[in-house]
Motif scaffolding. Structure first.
Motif, PDB file in Angstrom:
ATOM      1  N   LEU A 108       0.827  -1.268  -0.001  1.00 39.77           N
ATOM      2  CA  LEU A 108      -0.120  -0.101  -0.020  1.00 39.77           C
ATOM      3  C   LEU A 108       0.845   1.146   0.068  1.00 39.77           C
ATOM      4  O   LEU A 108       0.465   2.222  -0.536  1.00 39.77           O
ATOM      5  CB  LEU A 108      -0.851   0.006   1.244  1.00 39.77           C
ATOM      6  CG  LEU A 108      -1.651  -1.303   1.212  1.00 39.77           C
ATOM      7  CD1 LEU A 108      -2.843  -1.141   2.463  1.00 39.77           C
ATOM      8  CD2 LEU A 108      -2.973  -1.234  -0.060  1.00 39.77           C
ATOM      9  N   ALA A 109       1.885   1.185   0.807  1.00 44.11           N
ATOM     10  CA  ALA A 109       3.016   2.105   0.616  1.00 44.11           C
ATOM     11  C   ALA A 109       3.519   2.799  -0.680  1.00 44.11           C
ATOM     12  O   ALA A 109       3.536   3.729  -1.240  1.00 44.11           O
ATOM     13  CB  ALA A 109       4.028   2.197   1.584  1.00 44.11           C
ATOM     14  N   ALA A 110       3.772   1.498  -1.535  1.00 46.92           N
ATOM     15  CA  ALA A 110       4.208   1.639  -2.806  1.00 46.92           C
ATOM     16  C   ALA A 110       3.015   2.435  -3.754  1.00 46.92           C
ATOM     17  O   ALA A 110       3.567   3.058  -4.630  1.00 46.92           O
ATOM     18  CB  ALA A 110       4.553   0.441  -3.284  1.00 46.92           C
ATOM     19  N   GLU A 111       1.777   1.957  -3.423  1.00 49.11           N
ATOM     20  CA  GLU A 111       0.845   2.512  -4.340  1.00 49.11           C
ATOM     21  C   GLU A 111       0.500   4.101  -3.862  1.00 49.11           C
ATOM     22  O   GLU A 111       0.159   4.789  -4.776  1.00 49.11           O
ATOM     23  CB  GLU A 111      -0.468   1.897  -3.824  1.00 49.11           C
ATOM     24  CG  GLU A 111      -0.785   0.256  -4.430  1.00 49.11           C
ATOM     25  CD  GLU A 111      -1.129   0.279  -6.015  1.00 49.11           C
ATOM     26  OE1 GLU A 111      -1.085   1.287  -6.658  1.00 49.11           O
ATOM     27  OE2 GLU A 111      -1.160  -0.886  -6.572  1.00 49.11           O
ATOM     28  N   ALA A 112       0.788   4.448  -2.560  1.00 53.45           N
ATOM     29  CA  ALA A 112       0.813   5.850  -2.233  1.00 53.45           C
ATOM     30  C   ALA A 112       1.911   6.710  -2.717  1.00 53.45           C
ATOM     31  O   ALA A 112       1.681   7.784  -2.846  1.00 53.45           O
ATOM     32  CB  ALA A 112       0.983   5.860  -0.721  1.00 53.45           C
ATOM     33  N   GLY A 113       3.088   5.923  -3.189  1.00 53.32           N
ATOM     34  CA  GLY A 113       4.148   6.859  -3.809  1.00 53.32           C
ATOM     35  C   GLY A 113       4.438   7.858  -3.074  1.00 53.32           C
ATOM     36  O   GLY A 113       4.864   7.703  -1.887  1.00 53.32           O
ATOM     37  N   PRO A 114       4.321   9.185  -3.610  1.00 49.83           N
ATOM     38  CA  PRO A 114       4.520  10.421  -2.634  1.00 49.83           C
ATOM     39  C   PRO A 114       3.834  10.889  -1.651  1.00 49.83           C
ATOM     40  O   PRO A 114       4.277  11.750  -0.851  1.00 49.83           O
ATOM     41  CB  PRO A 114       4.796  11.421  -3.746  1.00 49.83           C
ATOM     42  CG  PRO A 114       3.885  10.997  -4.699  1.00 49.83           C
ATOM     43  CD  PRO A 114       3.700   9.741  -4.870  1.00 49.83           C
ATOM     44  N   LEU A 115       2.715  10.233  -1.575  1.00 46.87           N
ATOM     45  CA  LEU A 115       1.707  10.794  -0.558  1.00 46.87           C
ATOM     46  C   LEU A 115       2.346  10.468   0.937  1.00 46.87           C
ATOM     47  O   LEU A 115       2.963   9.498   1.117  1.00 46.87           O
ATOM     48  CB  LEU A 115       0.421   9.885  -0.719  1.00 46.87           C
ATOM     49  CG  LEU A 115      -0.439  10.262  -2.091  1.00 46.87           C
ATOM     50  CD1 LEU A 115      -1.843   9.494  -2.040  1.00 46.87           C
ATOM     51  CD2 LEU A 115      -0.571  11.518  -2.511  1.00 46.87           C
ATOM     52  N   SER A 116       1.886  11.503   1.851  1.00 44.87           N
ATOM     53  CA  SER A 116       2.119  11.220   3.089  1.00 44.87           C
ATOM     54  C   SER A 116       1.464  10.008   3.778  1.00 44.87           C
ATOM     55  O   SER A 116       0.071   9.651   3.292  1.00 44.87           O
ATOM     56  CB  SER A 116       1.840  12.397   3.970  1.00 44.87           C
ATOM     57  OG  SER A 116       1.956  12.160   5.320  1.00 44.87           O
TER      58      SER A 116
END
Length: 243
Positions: A108-116
């Motif tokens: 999920l962190a990878a999907e978020a990319g640059p998002l906090s």
């Protein structure tokens, strides 16, 4: 100044939180169920605000062990938050042992990319919150939200202080649950948390007939947001600043 994050689940709540002086919005659906993923339309509306908005990514109520289908839904919802132009997402997941589901959270962190990234109150139900904090840091989370494993952040202040000590500036510890203007400054002083999270809500109008609204429904109160912001010593906006 201590930033205040306000969770909201309606367009009216967005307006009230912003006008009251919230520093950031946690955007949800169904706050009465602890907060679920907001709709794409509400994400788009929230993106119009001049303050950061983080979307809750939680496909259903209950605890945080998610199956493969739910993981796909969460990944798609994170992509929707990115497409809407939001600043961050709020996520959490448990594995079969009750600890953080690190592989899923990494995906999920990878999907978020640059998002906090904010780790939600899953940290209050894992068996080892300090280990969960370390895992969140390794995954690239910017902050975590906790009540210290208690019904209210004030009751959980000893664990919150332990989380702040363990964090050692590597991740923001944000206290939430039952935070009000009468004790907010003491909570900050006794725990060392650097951000607060509070719904600042009051009773909504009487429930709709035919069970179309749950009893005890609440709505974000601009006045309550403003009172808590003032208690924290922040500069409040004028009542018409959002217009």
């Amino acid at each position: 100044m201590i930033p205040l994050e306000v969770p909201v689940d309606t367009a009216a709540g967005l307006a009230a939180a912003h006008a009251g002086g919230a520093a950031r919005i946690e955007l949800c659906a169904a706050l009465s169920e602890g907060g679920l993923t907001p709709s794409a339309g509400l994400m788009a509306e929230a993106a119009r605000l001049p303050i950061p908005v983080h979307a809750m990514i939680r496909p259903r109520a209950g605890l945080f062990r998610f199956d493969a289908a739910e993981a796909e839904i969460m990944a798609a919802d994170i992509r929707a938050a990115r497409a809407a132009g939001l600043e961050g997402v709020v996520i959490g997941a448990q594995d079969a042992s009750g600890g953080l589901d690190v592989p899923l959270l990494g995906r999920l962190a990878a999907e978020a990319g640059p998002l906090s990234l904010t780790l939600h109150r899953v940290i209050d139900v894992v068996p080892d919150p300090l280990a969960a904090l370390d895992a969140a840091i390794a995954l690239g989370f910017s902050r975590l939200l906790s009540s210290g494993g208690a019904a209210t952040a004030w009751d959980g202040r000893e664990r919150l202080a332990a989380l702040v000590s363990r964090a050692a500036g590597r991740i923001i510890v944000m206290a939430g649950a039952g935070v009000g203007p009468d004790h907010a400054r003491r909570l900050v002083a006794e725990t060392g948390v650097t951000e607060l999270h509070a719904s600042c809500s009051g009773p909504a109008p009487a429930a709709a007939p035919l069970g179309l609204a749950p009893p005890g429904l609440r709505q974000t109160s601009e006045a309550r947001v403003r009172a808590l912001v003032a208690a924290l010593g922040q500069e409040t906006r004028s009542p018409d600043a959002s217009r």
